[in-house]
Design a protein around this motif. Structure first.
Motif, PDB file in Angstrom:
ATOM      1  N   ASP A 172     -18.980 -14.516   4.880  1.00 39.63           N
ATOM      2  CA  ASP A 172     -18.357 -13.959   3.679  1.00 39.63           C
ATOM      3  C   ASP A 172     -17.813 -12.560   3.930  1.00 39.63           C
ATOM      4  N   VAL A 173     -18.589 -11.748   4.595  1.00 42.63           N
ATOM      5  CA  VAL A 173     -18.145 -10.382   4.891  1.00 42.63           C
ATOM      6  C   VAL A 173     -16.943 -10.406   5.822  1.00 42.63           C
ATOM      7  N   MET A 174     -16.947 -11.254   6.827  1.00 37.88           N
ATOM      8  CA  MET A 174     -15.826 -11.343   7.763  1.00 37.88           C
ATOM      9  C   MET A 174     -14.553 -11.819   7.060  1.00 37.88           C
ATOM     10  N   MET A 175     -14.682 -12.766   6.146  1.00 40.64           N
ATOM     11  CA  MET A 175     -13.509 -13.230   5.392  1.00 40.64           C
ATOM     12  C   MET A 175     -12.957 -12.116   4.507  1.00 40.64           C
ATOM     13  N   PHE A 176     -13.846 -11.351   3.886  1.00 35.87           N
ATOM     14  CA  PHE A 176     -13.419 -10.227   3.066  1.00 35.87           C
ATOM     15  C   PHE A 176     -12.646  -9.212   3.908  1.00 35.87           C
ATOM     16  N   LEU A 177     -13.156  -8.890   5.094  1.00 39.14           N
ATOM     17  CA  LEU A 177     -12.467  -7.943   5.965  1.00 39.14           C
ATOM     18  C   LEU A 177     -11.116  -8.481   6.421  1.00 39.14           C
ATOM     19  N   LEU A 178     -11.052  -9.768   6.735  1.00 34.15           N
ATOM     20  CA  LEU A 178      -9.803 -10.377   7.152  1.00 34.15           C
ATOM     21  C   LEU A 178      -8.750 -10.270   6.046  1.00 34.15           C
ATOM     22  N   VAL A 179      -9.118 -10.631   4.830  1.00 38.62           N
ATOM     23  CA  VAL A 179      -8.185 -10.546   3.700  1.00 38.62           C
ATOM     24  C   VAL A 179      -7.758  -9.101   3.468  1.00 38.62           C
ATOM     25  N   PHE A 180      -8.698  -8.173   3.554  1.00 36.54           N
ATOM     26  CA  PHE A 180      -8.397  -6.755   3.361  1.00 36.54           C
ATOM     27  C   PHE A 180      -7.346  -6.284   4.363  1.00 36.54           C
ATOM     28  N   PHE A 181      -7.542  -6.582   5.651  1.00 33.47           N
ATOM     29  CA  PHE A 181      -6.600  -6.119   6.671  1.00 33.47           C
ATOM     30  C   PHE A 181      -5.252  -6.824   6.565  1.00 33.47           C
ATOM     31  N   VAL A 182      -5.230  -8.079   6.187  1.00 29.27           N
ATOM     32  CA  VAL A 182      -3.951  -8.772   6.007  1.00 29.27           C
ATOM     33  C   VAL A 182      -3.158  -8.127   4.875  1.00 29.27           C
ATOM     34  N   LEU A 183      -3.818  -7.828   3.756  1.00 26.47           N
ATOM     35  CA  LEU A 183      -3.115  -7.200   2.644  1.00 26.47           C
ATOM     36  C   LEU A 183      -2.618  -5.807   3.008  1.00 26.47           C
ATOM     37  N   ILE A 184      -3.397  -5.062   3.764  1.00 28.43           N
ATOM     38  CA  ILE A 184      -2.970  -3.730   4.194  1.00 28.43           C
ATOM     39  C   ILE A 184      -1.763  -3.845   5.120  1.00 28.43           C
ATOM     40  N   MET A 185      -1.771  -4.794   6.039  1.00 32.20           N
ATOM     41  CA  MET A 185      -0.658  -4.945   6.966  1.00 32.20           C
ATOM     42  C   MET A 185       0.617  -5.373   6.243  1.00 32.20           C
ATOM     43  N   ILE A 186       0.493  -6.181   5.210  1.00 31.03           N
ATOM     44  CA  ILE A 186       1.670  -6.579   4.450  1.00 31.03           C
ATOM     45  C   ILE A 186       2.307  -5.362   3.792  1.00 31.03           C
ATOM     46  N   GLU A 187       1.491  -4.447   3.295  1.00 33.21           N
ATOM     47  CA  GLU A 187       2.015  -3.230   2.680  1.00 33.21           C
ATOM     48  C   GLU A 187       2.624  -2.298   3.717  1.00 33.21           C
ATOM     49  N   MET A 188       2.121  -2.329   4.954  1.00 30.47           N
ATOM     50  CA  MET A 188       2.613  -1.418   5.975  1.00 30.47           C
ATOM     51  C   MET A 188       3.934  -1.881   6.572  1.00 30.47           C
ATOM     52  N   ILE A 189       4.175  -3.173   6.554  1.00 35.58           N
ATOM     53  CA  ILE A 189       5.404  -3.687   7.138  1.00 35.58           C
ATOM     54  C   ILE A 189       6.545  -3.379   6.179  1.00 35.58           C
ATOM     55  N   GLN A 190       7.478  -2.602   6.670  1.00 39.59           N
ATOM     56  CA  GLN A 190       8.597  -2.221   5.831  1.00 39.59           C
ATOM     57  C   GLN A 190       9.791  -3.076   6.198  1.00 39.59           C
ATOM     58  N   GLY A 191      10.539  -3.466   5.214  1.00 44.67           N
ATOM     59  CA  GLY A 191      11.724  -4.253   5.450  1.00 44.67           C
ATOM     60  C   GLY A 191      12.826  -3.832   4.517  1.00 44.67           C
ATOM     61  N   ALA A 192      13.987  -4.362   4.763  1.00 38.17           N
ATOM     62  CA  ALA A 192      15.118  -4.022   3.928  1.00 38.17           C
ATOM     63  C   ALA A 192      15.075  -4.790   2.612  1.00 38.17           C
ATOM     64  N   GLY A 193      14.229  -5.800   2.498  1.00 36.09           N
ATOM     65  CA  GLY A 193      14.101  -6.550   1.259  1.00 36.09           C
ATOM     66  C   GLY A 193      15.057  -7.713   1.172  1.00 36.09           C
ATOM     67  N   ILE A 194      15.913  -7.891   2.168  1.00 36.96           N
ATOM     68  CA  ILE A 194      16.822  -9.022   2.201  1.00 36.96           C
ATOM     69  C   ILE A 194      16.661  -9.696   3.554  1.00 36.96           C
ATOM     70  N   THR A 195      17.076 -10.943   3.645  1.00 33.16           N
ATOM     71  CA  THR A 195      16.967 -11.668   4.892  1.00 33.16           C
ATOM     72  C   THR A 195      18.174 -11.361   5.755  1.00 33.16           C
ATOM     73  N   LEU A 196      17.925 -10.782   6.906  1.00 38.71           N
ATOM     74  CA  LEU A 196      18.988 -10.438   7.833  1.00 38.71           C
ATOM     75  C   LEU A 196      18.737 -11.123   9.162  1.00 38.71           C
ATOM     76  N   ASP A 197      19.805 -11.529   9.814  1.00 41.36           N
ATOM     77  CA  ASP A 197      19.724 -12.083  11.156  1.00 41.36           C
ATOM     78  C   ASP A 197      20.087 -10.949  12.110  1.00 41.36           C
ATOM     79  N   LEU A 198      19.048 -10.250  12.616  1.00 38.43           N
ATOM     80  CA  LEU A 198      19.281  -9.065  13.430  1.00 38.43           C
ATOM     81  C   LEU A 198      19.738  -9.453  14.825  1.00 38.43           C
ATOM     82  N   PRO A 199      20.624  -8.635  15.422  1.00 35.40           N
ATOM     83  CA  PRO A 199      20.995  -8.883  16.816  1.00 35.40           C
ATOM     84  C   PRO A 199      19.831  -8.570  17.741  1.00 35.40           C
ATOM     85  N   GLN A 200      19.897  -9.086  18.962  1.00 32.76           N
ATOM     86  CA  GLN A 200      18.812  -8.889  19.911  1.00 32.76           C
ATOM     87  C   GLN A 200      19.147  -7.755  20.871  1.00 32.76           C
TER      88      GLN A 200
END
Length: 134
Positions: free
Chosen positions: A23-51
């Protein structure tokens, strides 16, 4: 190791309960996933970026500008015109160091990306990066 004796006189060995640990490990996993989603910044639209094979990650990104195929400028998923972008950049520049990343769609015209860079430079921001895929 301590041993318990139950009411019938049989000894029971101490054991580790694994369910609360899961239970504790699942709580930590969910916590870090939610934090990482907030940290990932994007333009808010779907773009096909060049390589690009030679890219350097930018450590602190404050504002992402997306340039779509039709030349539209997007900030936080909202379509924005040139004057609104310039005023927003000027306001943000007054708060401190500002880093800008321009994410142009693979099919967008070079002129649209240069126009976005001109708007950013016109607002007094010199730290500009271009987003690519690895």
């Amino acid at each position: 190791m301590a041993r318990k004796t139950n009411y019938l006189g049989h000894e029971e060995k101490a054991r580790i309960e694994i369910i609360p640990m899961i239970d504790v490990m699942m709580f930590l996993l969910v916590f870090f996933v939610l934090i990482m989603i907030e940290m990932i910044q994007g333009a808010g639209i779907t773009l096909d970026l060049p390589q690009s094979s030679s890219q350097d990650p930018i450590e602190s990104v404050t504002l992402n500008i997306g340039v779509s195929v039709d030349g539209g400028l997007y900030v936080d998923g909202q379509l924005i015109d040139d004057q609104q972008l310039s005023s927003r950049l000027t306001d943000m520049k007054g708060t401190g160091k500002l880093d800008v990343v321009i994410a142009g769609d693979r099919g967008s015209h070079y002129e649209s990306i240069v126009h976005a860079m001109d708007l950013v430079r016109g607002a007094g921001v010199s730290a500009i990066g271009l987003a690519t895929q690895k």
